[in-house]
Design an enzyme around this catalytic site. Structure first.
Site, PDB file in Angstrom:
ATOM      1  N   HIS A 175      -2.943  10.808  -5.295  1.00 51.61           N
ATOM      2  CA  HIS A 175      -1.861  10.449  -4.382  1.00 51.61           C
ATOM      3  C   HIS A 175      -1.670  11.606  -3.386  1.00 51.61           C
ATOM      4  CE1 HIS A 175       1.117  12.052  -7.731  1.00 51.61           C
ATOM      5  NE2 HIS A 175       0.111  12.871  -7.508  1.00 51.61           N
ATOM      6  N   GLN A 215      -2.631   6.836   1.753  1.00 51.14           N
ATOM      7  CA  GLN A 215      -1.173   6.893   1.580  1.00 51.14           C
ATOM      8  C   GLN A 215      -0.577   7.739   2.696  1.00 51.14           C
ATOM      9  OE1 GLN A 215      -0.328   8.508  -2.349  1.00 51.14           O
ATOM     10  NE2 GLN A 215      -0.299   6.473  -3.253  1.00 51.14           N
TER      11      GLN A 215
HETATM   12  C1  FA5 Z   1       2.451   7.177  -6.065  1.00 50.86           C
HETATM   13  O1  FA5 Z   1       1.256   7.358  -5.734  1.00 50.86           O
HETATM   14  C2  FA5 Z   1       3.491   8.199  -5.861  1.00 50.86           C
HETATM   15  N1  FA5 Z   1       2.885   9.438  -5.494  1.00 50.86           N
HETATM   16  C3  FA5 Z   1       4.473   7.746  -4.837  1.00 50.86           C
HETATM   17  C4  FA5 Z   1       5.681   8.582  -4.752  1.00 50.86           C
HETATM   18  C5  FA5 Z   1       5.745   9.593  -3.800  1.00 50.86           C
HETATM   19  C6  FA5 Z   1       6.764   8.350  -5.588  1.00 50.86           C
HETATM   20  C7  FA5 Z   1       6.872  10.388  -3.701  1.00 50.86           C
HETATM   21  C8  FA5 Z   1       7.901   9.144  -5.487  1.00 50.86           C
HETATM   22  C9  FA5 Z   1       7.957  10.157  -4.563  1.00 50.86           C
HETATM   23  P1  FA5 Z   1       2.058   4.693  -6.682  1.00 50.86           P
HETATM   24  O2  FA5 Z   1       0.962   4.926  -7.645  1.00 50.86           O
HETATM   25  O3  FA5 Z   1       2.999   3.594  -7.010  1.00 50.86           O
HETATM   26  O4  FA5 Z   1       2.915   6.002  -6.475  1.00 50.86           O
HETATM   27  O5  FA5 Z   1       1.411   4.402  -5.227  1.00 50.86           O
HETATM   28  C10 FA5 Z   1       2.207   4.346  -4.062  1.00 50.86           C
HETATM   29  C11 FA5 Z   1       1.777   3.169  -3.176  1.00 50.86           C
HETATM   30  O6  FA5 Z   1       0.373   3.237  -2.931  1.00 50.86           O
HETATM   31  C12 FA5 Z   1       1.990   1.826  -3.823  1.00 50.86           C
HETATM   32  O7  FA5 Z   1       3.293   1.382  -3.580  1.00 50.86           O
HETATM   33  C13 FA5 Z   1       0.989   0.972  -3.111  1.00 50.86           C
HETATM   34  O8  FA5 Z   1       1.485   0.558  -1.839  1.00 50.86           O
HETATM   35  C14 FA5 Z   1      -0.135   1.924  -2.863  1.00 50.86           C
HETATM   36  N2  FA5 Z   1      -1.203   1.771  -3.870  1.00 50.86           N
HETATM   37  C15 FA5 Z   1      -1.205   2.191  -5.142  1.00 50.86           C
HETATM   38  N3  FA5 Z   1      -2.366   1.929  -5.743  1.00 50.86           N
HETATM   39  C16 FA5 Z   1      -3.148   1.349  -4.802  1.00 50.86           C
HETATM   40  C17 FA5 Z   1      -4.503   0.854  -4.801  1.00 50.86           C
HETATM   41  N4  FA5 Z   1      -5.287   0.946  -5.862  1.00 50.86           N
HETATM   42  N5  FA5 Z   1      -4.972   0.309  -3.657  1.00 50.86           N
HETATM   43  C18 FA5 Z   1      -4.193   0.244  -2.555  1.00 50.86           C
HETATM   44  N6  FA5 Z   1      -2.934   0.699  -2.493  1.00 50.86           N
HETATM   45  C19 FA5 Z   1      -2.398   1.237  -3.608  1.00 50.86           C
END
Ligand code: FA5
Length: 344
Positions: A175, A215
């Protein structure tokens, strides 16, 4: 053989071997020019007796005519050959030019720039960071020590990095959140940054998941920042990006580096909230995780967590144009099919 006979056979043999107009002109100067043997012979006729002159003059004049006509004939042949060669390269200057196809930015790049522009307008700075990351930034500095069960939330690509003291595990960042401690280590509050970039997860792909995607991280730390600032900022972002007719909602979520943690979702573009296969019948598609920066994360970088508070969020970039334009499969972005890419 008389000298003129010799001259004739030599001249004609050389002429036959000539292949271009430049050589032909040299031949003409040599055999028919003012200083040529033939011209000298013709000039010398005056010193001969009348009989000798008649005979030699007739022969020399005949030879001159022969060489001149052979020269003209050869010249014509060479010019025709030259023209034919030129015709092969001929092009029609009146034809309309072929249109140049303009390149364009990839829809993911366009989206990153659009998101960056919106947050710049809200007072955030855009910064970037490394894709190959240390465990301590990707996990430990984010309140996820080794062995913490929350590591299972992010399936990770590990690699061995050789240093003088041995092998140290590194990883492809799962991330953009490791940029939170990286930025805070280098900056005193107030902090307001967004961080776009590639991230990687060791997981199977489907319509909304890729193993490599993008992201945009957001981080704001200052005195007196509250959850209301987080919600206000992200609602305003959603309004500017998707338009005011789309619905957004927050729900509780868990991330070890925020407290409280939330997720933000936008109403599904296919069923408009009614529920369908794409949104798993929920009517909503999650676009980001967010929350108030955990005091441990602030303390680790030397910030006084009694004085400063902050919010952070991490949004999936590909999900944004999917929601905005109704794209039903994330894999279109990386298939490099021009029929898809040319639409943006
Ligand atoms: C995170 O990666 C956290 N770092 C986010 C965060 C940042 C939380 C700061 C709090 C504070 P997560 O794994 O849910 O969280 O991913 C964030 C977003 O990335 C998701 O909401 C989704 O839109 C996107 N995402 C996650 N996994 C995938 C994937 N495999 N393919 C495409 N988009 C994805």
């Amino acid at each position: 053989m008389s000298p003129l006979d010799e001259l004739q056979s030599k001249a004609l043999a050389e002429l036959a071997a000539i292949a271009d107009l430049k050589e032909l002109e040299a031949w003409r100067v040599f055999y028919l020019g003012k200083k040529s043997q033939l011209t000298q012979t013709l000039r010398g006729l005056a010193s001969l007796s009348v009989d000798d002159r008649r005979q030699a003059g007739a022969q020399a004049n005949q030879l001159k005519l022969l060489l001149e006509s052979s020269f003209e004939e050869k010249k014509k042949t060479l010019q025709q050959a030259q023209l034919a060669a030129a015709r092969q390269e001929y092009f029609d200057v009146t034809l309309a030019g072929r249109p140049l196809t303009l390149g364009r930015l990839h829809p993911v790049t366009q989206t990153i720039r659009e998101i960056g522009a919106i947050f710049s307008g809200l007072g955030f700075q855009v910064v970037e960071g490394p894709e190959v990351e240390w465990d301590r930034y990707n996990f430990e500095a984010l309140n996820i020590p080794p062995g913490h069960p929350a590591r299972d939330m992010w399936s990770t690509f590990w690699m061995d990095y050789k240093t003088e003291s041995g092998q140290t595990p590194m990883l492809l960042r799962t991330h953009t959140s490791p940029m939170q401690p990286r930025v805070m280590e280098k900056t005193k509050p107030p902090v307001r940054v967004v961080v776009p970039g590639k991230v990687y997860r060791y997981e199977a792909t489907d319509a909304t998941h890729e193993s490599q995607f993008h992201q945009v991280e957001g981080l704001a730390v200052d005195e007196g920042i509250t959850l209301a600032d987080l919600k206000g900022t992200l609602y305003e972002f959603a309004r500017r990006f998707f338009g005011s007719d789309r619905k957004a909602r927050f729900r509780c979520d868990y991330f070890p580096f925020v407290e409280p943690g939330v997720e933000m979702a936008i109403d599904c573009w296919v069923c408009k909230g009614a529920g369908c296969r794409l949104c798993g019948n929920s009517g909503w598609i999650e676009i980001l995780g967010a929350g108030m920066v955990h005091p441990h994360v602030l303390e680790r970088v030397g910030y006084d967590s009694n004085k400063y508070t902050g919010f952070a969020f991490g949004m999936g970039v590909e999900r944004m144009p999917m929601l905005k334009y109704g794209i039903d499969d994330i894999r279109h972005f990386f298939a490099n099919d021009l029929r898809f890419l040319r639409q943006f």
